[in-house]
Design a protein around this motif. Structure first.
Motif, PDB file in Angstrom:
ATOM      1  N   UNK A 196       0.869  -1.176   0.000  1.00  0.00           N
ATOM      2  CA  UNK A 196       0.000   0.000   0.000  1.00  0.00           C
ATOM      3  C   UNK A 196       0.908   1.228   0.000  1.00  0.00           C
ATOM      4  N   UNK A 197       0.886   1.957  -1.108  1.00  0.00           N
ATOM      5  CA  UNK A 197       1.779   3.107  -1.278  1.00  0.00           C
ATOM      6  C   UNK A 197       2.609   2.900  -2.522  1.00  0.00           C
ATOM      7  N   UNK A 198       2.731   3.953  -3.333  1.00  0.00           N
ATOM      8  CA  UNK A 198       3.463   3.812  -4.600  1.00  0.00           C
ATOM      9  C   UNK A 198       4.558   4.865  -4.725  1.00  0.00           C
ATOM     10  N   UNK A 199       5.176   5.211  -3.606  1.00  0.00           N
ATOM     11  CA  UNK A 199       6.245   6.207  -3.681  1.00  0.00           C
ATOM     12  C   UNK A 199       7.467   5.602  -4.358  1.00  0.00           C
ATOM     13  N   UNK A 200       8.306   6.492  -4.895  1.00  0.00           N
ATOM     14  CA  UNK A 200       9.532   6.048  -5.554  1.00  0.00           C
ATOM     15  C   UNK A 200      10.551   5.545  -4.533  1.00  0.00           C
ATOM     16  N   UNK A 201      10.457   6.007  -3.293  1.00  0.00           N
ATOM     17  CA  UNK A 201      11.446   5.604  -2.293  1.00  0.00           C
ATOM     18  C   UNK A 201      11.052   4.362  -1.506  1.00  0.00           C
TER      19      UNK A 201
ATOM     20  N   UNK B 110      -1.187  -0.890  -4.280  1.00  0.00           N
ATOM     21  CA  UNK B 110      -2.376  -0.066  -4.026  1.00  0.00           C
ATOM     22  C   UNK B 110      -1.937   1.349  -3.662  1.00  0.00           C
ATOM     23  N   UNK B 111      -2.900   2.263  -3.693  1.00  0.00           N
ATOM     24  CA  UNK B 111      -2.575   3.669  -3.409  1.00  0.00           C
ATOM     25  C   UNK B 111      -3.867   4.411  -3.161  1.00  0.00           C
ATOM     26  N   UNK B 112      -3.768   5.727  -3.120  1.00  0.00           N
ATOM     27  CA  UNK B 112      -4.929   6.543  -2.741  1.00  0.00           C
ATOM     28  C   UNK B 112      -6.114   6.381  -3.685  1.00  0.00           C
ATOM     29  N   UNK B 113      -5.872   5.959  -4.931  1.00  0.00           N
ATOM     30  CA  UNK B 113      -6.972   5.820  -5.879  1.00  0.00           C
ATOM     31  C   UNK B 113      -7.559   4.415  -5.902  1.00  0.00           C
ATOM     32  N   UNK B 114      -6.982   3.504  -5.108  1.00  0.00           N
ATOM     33  CA  UNK B 114      -7.488   2.127  -5.090  1.00  0.00           C
ATOM     34  C   UNK B 114      -8.899   2.081  -4.503  1.00  0.00           C
ATOM     35  N   UNK B 115      -9.760   1.338  -5.202  1.00  0.00           N
ATOM     36  CA  UNK B 115     -11.133   1.181  -4.713  1.00  0.00           C
ATOM     37  C   UNK B 115     -11.201   0.001  -3.751  1.00  0.00           C
TER      38      UNK B 115
END
Lengths: 282, 282
Positions: free
Chosen positions: A161-166, A185-190
Motif C-alpha cells: 500500500x503506497x506507490x512512492x519512488x522511495x 495499491x494507493x490513494x486511488x485504489x477502490x
C-alpha cells in the motif's frame, strides 16, 4: 500473533557491518558515509544524528553536510563533489528538499556506486531489471525483515500500500524479484480493505497514522509497517493500527522497533559494500 | 464483445509521425532510426524489414546495422558509435542477442536521448520515478491502446501476466502511473486464473500460445494480448485464446492487428520525438 523483532535483525546486520568495517580499516580504507542535509528540519536533524551515532558505533565514518538554504545547483554541486571524492563511499541526500527540487532529479548526481539509498534512476532501473544494485534502504529493510522470517515469498500474494519512488515501488520490485505475486495499491485504489485482505504479505507504506485496521488483514498474514507518523505526545505510530491488527495478523512489525532500525543498519551495510566496491572499481 | 482495432490506432499515430517527420525534414533534419541486429534470426529479419518499410513510408530513415557473429564488445562499440552520431536519433538493439549477452547490460550503451525502445536502465528508472522518458515500445503500446478506449484507468484493477523487463514490468509501471491498482503475475503465481479474474484490465504478456482462457477473464473486462506466438502453419496467435475469451471479455485486442502495429507506430513516434529532442539537446 508474534512480533517481528526489527531491533534483533538490525543488531545482527550491524555486527556484520562492524566486522566488515574493521577489516576495511585494517586494510587502510575508512568506510565513509556522507549525509547531505539540504533543509533545516527538526525531524531530519534527529534522524541524521541517529544515523551518525549508529555509523560511528560500527566503525563507519559519517560526514554530515549541512547546507543552508541551498538552491538546486548547490545541492547538485555538493552531490557531484562527494561522488568524485575517493574518501567518500556512500552518499545520502536527506529529504525534505527545498521547494521545487525533487529527490528524483538531484539523485542523478549521486554516483550509482555510492548510491546507498537508491536515489539515482539508474539504481532504480537496475532494480527493475532484477540486477544487483543498491535499493532504497527502507524498501530493502522490508525484504530483509521478510527474509528473516520462515516464509516462502515465491508464489505468495504480496500487497504493497503506497506507490512512492522511495518505498512502495522499489519494495514491489524487490518482492517481484523474489517471485511473489505483487499488487500495488494507493490513494486511488477502490475498496482498499478488500484488496489488502488478499495479501499473505501486507506492506503498509502510506504515511497515514494507523489507517490499516483489522478489516484490512487476512487472518495469519504477515504485516510489515513502514509508517513512522509522529504523535502529539512526541512518540511514533505506524500506518497499521497495532492494537486492532495484532489479534488478526500472524506476524507484525511494531513501530518503533520494526522497519526503522533495519533501515539504518542497511544504510551502513550498503556503505561498507560501497567501500568494498571502491577497492575493485576505484 | 468488441475488438480493439490496433491497426486503426496505429494508422492515426503514423499520420502524426508523417506530419512531424515532414516538418523536421523541411527544417533540415532527417529523422533517423538505427536498428542493430546482432544475430541471424529469421523472425528478427522479418520484423526488421517491417519496421524499415513502415519507417520509410512515414518519412523516417531506417538504418539496419546487421552484425555478423559479434561479441559483447562489438555490440557495445556499435551502440556507442550510434549514440554519438548526430545523424541518428533513435536506436534499437534487436533480440535475440548472442549467448551470454543480455539486453539489460548492452542497453546501457544506448544514449537515453535515443533510447526509443527503453532498453537503458536509466529509461526504466525514470519510468519508475514517473518521469518523462521513452518506455519500451510494446509496454507503451498497451497503454496507448487502453487510452484510445473509453476507459477509466484510475482506480481500475489491472493485472499484468508476465514480469519481463521489456513488457510486463514497464507496463505495470505505466499502469501505476495512470493510478490503476496493479497486480503482476508470473510463472510462480498460484491460482493464476482466479487472480486474473480480479482484473478490469488484463494484460497478457507471457509468451505462451493461447494460455489465457475464458476462466481467466471477468465478464466485461478489457483484455490486451501482447503475445505473438508463431503457429505451425506460419501464422501468429496471441497469449489469449481468442475464440474462448471473446464471448466473455468486454473488449479484446486481436492477434495480429492489436498490440503489434501500435508498437511499430510508437517506435516511429519515439524516433521523431528523439529527433525533436536533438534540436534542443544536441
Amino acid at each position: 500473533m508474534s512480533d517481528i523483532d526489527g531491533r534483533a535483525v538490525a543488531k545482527q546486520i550491524r555486527a556484520e557491518v562492524a566486522a566488515a568495517a574493521a577489516k576495511l580499516r585494517a586494510d587502510g580504507t575508512v568506510p565513509t558515509l556522507a549525509v547531505v542535509v539540504p533543509t533545516d528540519d527538526e525531524g531530519t536533524a534527529w534522524y541524521v544524528r541517529s544515523i551518525k551515532k549508529a555509523a560511528e558505533k560500527e566503525g563507519v565514518d559519517c560526514r554530515v553536510e549541512q547546507l543552508t538554504a541551498p538552491g538546486r545547483a548547490e545541492i547538485i554541486a555538493k552531490l557531484e563533489a562527494l561522488s568524485a571524492d575517493p574518501e567518500v563511499h556512500g552518499i545520502i541526500c536527506q529529504t525534505p528538499l527545498p521547494e521545487g527540487v525533487t529527490l528524483a532529479e538531484v539523485g542523478w548526481y549521486i554516483s550509482p556506486f555510492k548510491d546507498v539509498d537508491g536515489a539515482n534512476q539508474e539504481s532504480l532501473g537496475r532494480l527493475a531489471q532484477g540486477r544487483r544494485t543498491f535499493a532504497p534502504a527502507t524498501a530493502a529493510a522490508v525484504l530483509e525483515l521478510l527474509k528473516h522470517e520462515d516464509l516462502t515469498l515465491a508464489g505468495a500474494r504480496a500487497v504493497v500500500v503506497g506507490r512512492s519512488t522511495v518505498v512502495g515501488k522499489p519494495a514491489a520490485l524487490l518482492l517481484l524479484n523474489e517471485s511473489a505475486t505483487v499488487t500495488v495499491c494507493h490513494s486511488r485504489t477502490k475498496d482498499l480493505a478488500t484488496v489488502c485482505r488478499e495479501a499473505d504479505v501486507l506492506v503498509a507504506a502510506v504515511g497515514r497514522a494507523e489507517m490499516i485496521g483489522a478489516d484490512f488483514v487476512k487472518p495469519g498474514a504477515t504485516v510489515i509497517d513502514v509508517g513512522t507518523n509522529p504523535t502529539d505526545d512526541g512518540g511514533l505510530v505506524g500506518d497499521v493500527d497495532y492494537a486492532a491488527v495484532a489479534p488478526v495478523a500472524g506476524r507484525l512489525t511494531p513501530v518503533p522497533g520494526g522497519v526503522g532500525p533495519v533501515t539504518t543498519a542497511l544504510l551502513l551495510r550498503h556503505t561498507v559494500e560501497a567501500a568494498e566496491l571502491s577497492l575493485t572499481h576505484p
